[in-house]
Every structure is written in C-alpha cells, then in structure tokens.
Design a protein around this motif. Structure first.
Motif, PDB file in Angstrom:
ATOM      1  N   ARG A  20     -18.798   1.086   7.112  1.00  0.00           N
ATOM      2  CA  ARG A  20     -18.129   0.729   5.861  1.00  0.00           C
ATOM      3  C   ARG A  20     -18.479   1.727   4.769  1.00  0.00           C
ATOM      4  O   ARG A  20     -17.760   1.867   3.808  1.00  0.00           O
ATOM      5  CB  ARG A  20     -18.497  -0.690   5.404  1.00  0.00           C
ATOM      6  N   SER A 188     -19.530  -2.647  17.871  1.00  0.00           N
ATOM      7  CA  SER A 188     -18.147  -2.412  18.276  1.00  0.00           C
ATOM      8  C   SER A 188     -18.135  -1.883  19.701  1.00  0.00           C
ATOM      9  O   SER A 188     -19.013  -1.094  20.079  1.00  0.00           O
ATOM     10  CB  SER A 188     -17.468  -1.417  17.337  1.00  0.00           C
ATOM     11  N   TRP A 192     -15.228   3.725  15.729  1.00  0.00           N
ATOM     12  CA  TRP A 192     -14.101   3.656  14.793  1.00  0.00           C
ATOM     13  C   TRP A 192     -13.434   5.012  14.652  1.00  0.00           C
ATOM     14  O   TRP A 192     -12.228   5.113  14.479  1.00  0.00           O
ATOM     15  CB  TRP A 192     -14.593   3.186  13.434  1.00  0.00           C
ATOM     16  N   ASP A 546     -10.600  -1.129   9.208  1.00  0.00           N
ATOM     17  CA  ASP A 546     -10.538  -1.865  10.468  1.00  0.00           C
ATOM     18  C   ASP A 546      -9.327  -2.790  10.554  1.00  0.00           C
ATOM     19  O   ASP A 546      -9.267  -3.668  11.420  1.00  0.00           O
ATOM     20  CB  ASP A 546     -11.814  -2.670  10.697  1.00  0.00           C
ATOM     21  N   ASP A 548      -8.252  -5.356   8.897  1.00  0.00           N
ATOM     22  CA  ASP A 548      -8.469  -6.800   8.820  1.00  0.00           C
ATOM     23  C   ASP A 548      -7.953  -7.399   7.516  1.00  0.00           C
ATOM     24  O   ASP A 548      -8.178  -8.571   7.229  1.00  0.00           O
ATOM     25  CB  ASP A 548      -9.949  -7.137   8.986  1.00  0.00           C
TER      26      ASP A 548
END
Length: 568
Positions: A20, A188, A192, A546, A548
């Motif tokens: 993040r 994960s 990413w 991501d 979301d």
C-alpha cells in the motif's frame, strides 16, 4: 537439536516493495536462513545478541551523552544488532536470549518458518533514541517479507522497542526487547507488481542505448552547457496520442538527450516513433492535453526557454505552435484545468529557484520558510493556441515566492470550480480557493492555514482522493521521511536555547508524508495512521491498486544512486 544459522551480506539498490506504500530506498540486507527450518526460543547457550551490534564501531565511555554524535553512534550500534535479529526472523529464527521475548515476535517468526531463503527481505531502522548514562532505549521500524513454503508472498511492518546497556568499553548489549508491535500483514498468492521492462521495452534501441543507462554515464559524455546536471529532474506524460484507446508514454530527458515518444502496441509492448517531439532541450515536465478542443492530445513541454506548445495534427505528427515565456527558468510542474469555466484549458506553471542572484535574494532563504523561489504563473487559454498571463489578475501573485515543486487542481469544496493546491519545498504549502469576482472574472484566496492544510515541510507532490468514501475529497502530500532526522530532532541537544521555538518545525520536516482528511466541509485534520513512511517521496498518488473500491496510496521515491554500495 540446535538450528544452524548461516549469514551473508547482500547489497540491493533501487529495490521497492508494494505494501500500500511503495518504497524506493538504498539499503543493505542482512539475510539469515535455516538449514533445518524451525521456529522456537533458543537457549542462552545457543544464541546471543549478534556480535555486529556489540563491537563493530568505535568504543564510547560510560558517561552522560553530551553530543548528538555520541547519540548517533549508539543508534548505529543498536541498529546493526537489530538488523541481524530481524534478518533471523525472516528465516524463522529468534536470535534472542531470555524469557521475555514478545509473543508477537515468536508468532511472526513462526509465520516465516520454511520460507524461501532467496526471497528474504528484512530491514530495521532506529527512528528514536532515549539516552541515559549507562543505558538507552531505541525505537525502530522493521520490515520483513518472504515467499512462504506454500508459494505465497508475505510481508509485515512494525515497530520494536529495545533496552540497551552500555558496557565499560563502549560497546552495547541488548538488555531486553521490550515491545514489538506489527501492523496487519499483507499476504498474497501472487505479487501485485512484476518487472516487465525487458518484455515491454527491452528490445527498443532507444532503451538499450539510451534509457537503460544512468545519469552518470551521460554526465561523462555531454557538456553541461546543454543543460544536463546530476540534480536535474525530468518528468513524463501519458496520453492516447494516436486515438487507439491505449495510453502512450512520452519521456522527458536532460538537456543534450532527446525526449522519447513510445506508442502502446496491441501486444502490450511499446515502440518508439518519430513524431517531431524529440526535443533536445532540458525538459522538466510534460502534459498531454487537448488545448484546441479538437478531441486529440496535444503536448505541452516545460523547458528553461519557456513552455513549448505542440499541436497534434494526427498521423503521428506534432507541429510547434509557440512558446509561453516565463519569469523564471527553473520550471518544475505543469497543471492544466479550466479555472474560469469558459470551456478552454488554462495552464499553471510552478518554479523552484528564482533567477535573481543578488545578496538580498540569498538573505531571504530560510530552510523552514524560504521566500526566494521563482514566481509561479497562470496562463489563461483561449482555445486557439493563444494564452494570457493572469497571475496577478486572479490573486495568485500573493505569497508567490516559494520553492514550488508541484501543483494540482481539484474542486475540494465541491462548488463546481477547480481549486489549486501548491506543494512547496522549504516551507508551508498553499491552497487557493477559486471564487467568482464581482467583475465576472475569477479570484483566488489563499486559505491553507485557515483550513489546516499548510503541511510545512519539504513538499514535493500532492494528490486528492476520497480515501474513506465519505463524499469529501481528502489530500495526501509527499514530503521526505528521515530516520536520522527523527532521531536527531528528538534529542535535547538539538536547537537548544534561542532556537528552541523552531523544534516542532524541524521535527515535522523529518516526519514524512501527510494525509489530511476532510472531516467536515472546509475542515481538515491530519490522519493518524501508517501513511507517513514514504522515504524520499518525490511523487504520490491515490489509486485503487487491488481493485477493491478503496483508494490506496502509491508513492514513488528515492534519490541519486551510483555503483558504490555505500552511496547514499
């Protein structure tokens, strides 16, 4: 059975991790891995505080700390020991003795048991130290990541508080790991982000012979008279140049090197094209915007000679349409918006250094409140490639002497017109509210202090986004974070006496990035959470990384690197 531990030293430059918050530091990794994976509390006979933290630096006498140098020496010794402890955790090993090891350390260590040794990343950075005559306490940020035995990726960040004893010979010994607090981990099954440089651009001659080489390479080959410099900053722009609904990329370069335009191909690669935009002038920033309202992306370039305007005529052909002459040469950022709501794009240009070299200008520089910067300028566009300079007419000339590194337009008060936020180095930032004037024009009022969004520091970027989805825009500002700065400014010896009033100002300079939440209309408060650590944060942006539905933060950071492993 004792678990053997093997330790090695790795150097890794320019590495960044997405949790993040994206980081681009230069650091040394101490990696530890197990020949036989296990995670347990070893006995005192099996392990001890790593030797690296006890005796690898100059001894220091057992006496009260009198200088910042002595405090920093203690911090360095403690950090060296903590780095090895944290490296052990990444390999599933607790390199500690005693019965009071925090359960959070044991649990975290257990999670990394059996992880891939080649994937280990660990770091420990002391950001605060409390000194006594014969003992001291350190507060450190830690980072751990690895590929687990199930193939998934696991990362965790946190803080460690440790108590230390100073031996008679000046070395330090860990007395106790008092506390270890970890943020919720990130796990994960896949990464990413994946480095696609080779696949996307690696075959392009422009990359192999130009862009893949660092600034040191070109400094030795191009004369400084062309505008190349070790501390020059160059931007880039994304836009659909050829109307195929794929973003293309334009890369700005230092003086003497050509700017490059790459078209996005159907297979995901990029291909350089010659569209008449290979400018050799130093270019600090670029924008793809529709200046003439003909539904294609024109190009604006910021150079020392002024702001160059290039029209997109289709068929990969750009035509030079003129230059907006500026009051200063050190342009940093371009920001376009229709500030007066007439249907035509307008342009705001920021400048860092002014062109004056008089003694009066030099005397006006203060690290925490510099007022010798260049004059930012607003140009009002007519849609037919003519612009009018309106900085004074709109009120943007007030306080217009900062070192402005970035600007962003956004309707923060939701009244239907774009307002302007300016991020300044060496001092407070500015928020200009856009309002209608009595004569029918527009006027800007500087209200940053009133709304609590000055964020005095080394402002280098800004981004608006509704991170908490309450319908009100919030603001994230990129600055610089410094572990050393945080340590030093917390010491009683720093800025004592007549300068004590500046202590909060300098502490804020070292604290890093800032998230300002708009809790009520026109009322902001600073978010108290894990958003400050962005390191040397040049650029920052809200983005849903991501998918979301929530706005995450992407921070690009780092500084000049070189082949030497100890280069800072």
């Amino acid at each position: 059975m004792t678990c053997p531990v093997s330790r090695g030293l790795k150097s890794q430059a320019g590495t960044w991790t997405a949790l993040r918050m994206i980081r681009l530091p230069i650091f040394t990794l101490l990696a530890a891995w197990l020949l036989f994976p296990c995670c347990r509390k070893p006995s005192a006979q099996e392990t001890a505080v790593p030797k690296a933290g006890r005796d690898n630096l100059k001894p220091m006498a057992q006496r009260p700390i009198k200088t910042l140098e002595e405090s920093e020496q203690r911090a360095a010794m403690a950090e060296s020991a903590l780095e090895e402890i944290v490296a052990g955790m990444a390999g599933g090993m607790v390199l500690l003795t005693g019965d009071n090891i925090p359960e959070s350390v044991l649990a975290t260590c257990e999670k990394f048991t059996g992880s891939n040794p080649d994937s280990h990343h660990s770091a420990a950075h002391v950001f605060k130290i409390e000194n006594g005559a014969k003992n001291f306490t350190t507060f450190a940020r830690i980072e751990l990541s690895a590929q687990l035995n199930n193939g998934g990726l696991f990362s965790v960040v946190g803080q460690m508080t440790a108590a230390w004893i100073v031996e008679k010979n000046g070395s330090v010994r860990l007395q106790a790991l008092k506390e270890a607090v970890f943020s919720p981990p990130a796990e994960s099954p896949v990464a990413w982000f994946d480095d696609q440089t080779k696949e996307v651009i690696g075959k392009e001659p422009a990359f192999r012979h130009h862009l893949s080489r660092g600034i040191d390479h070109w400094l030795n080959r191009i004369e400084a008279a062309h505008g190349i410099d070790a501390f020059i900053r160059n931007g880039m722009a994304l836009g659909d140049v050829d109307g195929d609904n794929r973003d293309d990329v334009y890369i700005c370069q230092p003086g003497g090197l050509p700017n490059r335009l790459f078209l996005h191909q159907p297979d995901g690669t990029v291909k350089e094209v010659d569209a008449g935009v290979g400018v050799l002038d130093h270019t600090s920033a670029a924008l793809f915007v529709d200046i003439d309202n003909d539904n294609d992306q024109d190009l604006i370039l910021a150079t020392p000679a002024g702001i160059s305007l290039l029209e997109n005529e289709g068929n990969l052909k750009f035509t030079f349409r003129g230059v907006l002459h500026t009051n200063s040469a050190d342009c940093h950022a371009l920001a376009a918006a229709d500030y007066n709501l007439d249907g035509n794009l307008d342009l705001f240009v920021t400048f860092a250094l002014g062109d004056s070299i008089t003694d009066a200008a030099n005397d006006s520089f203060l690290f925490h409140d510099a007022r010798d910067g260049g004059e930012n300028q607003l140009f009002s566009g007519s849609g037919d490639w003519s612009f009018t300079e309106v900085t004074g007419l709109t009120g943007l000339n007030k306080g217009n002497n900062r070192h402005s590194l970035a600007a962003i337009w956004h309707d923060f008060d939701l009244d239907g017109d774009p307002d302007l936020y300016v991020a300044n180095d060496y001092g407070p930032n500015q928020l200009y509210r856009n309002d209608p004037a009595q004569d029918g024009n527009r006027i800007f009022s500087e209200i940053a202090a009133k709304l609590g969004v000055q964020d005095r520091g080394a402002g280098m970027s800004a981004s608006w986004g509704d991170y908490n989805r309450d319908g009100r825009p919030d603001l994230y500002v990129g600055n610089m974070y410094s572990n050393a700065g945080a340590r030093i400014t917390s010491q009683p010896q720093f800025l004592a006496g007549d300068n004590a009033g500046l202590l909060p100002v300098y502490q804020r300079f070292a604290k890093g990035n800032t998230l300002l939440s708009q809790i009520k209309p026109n009322q902001f408060v600073e978010y108290d959470g894990a958003v400050e650590m962005g390191r040397w944060a040049w650029s920052s942006v809200f983005a849903d990384l991501d998918n979301d539905g929530w706005q995450d933060l992407f921070v690009a950071n780092g500084y000049i690197t070189a082949p030497q492993p100890d280069d800072l």
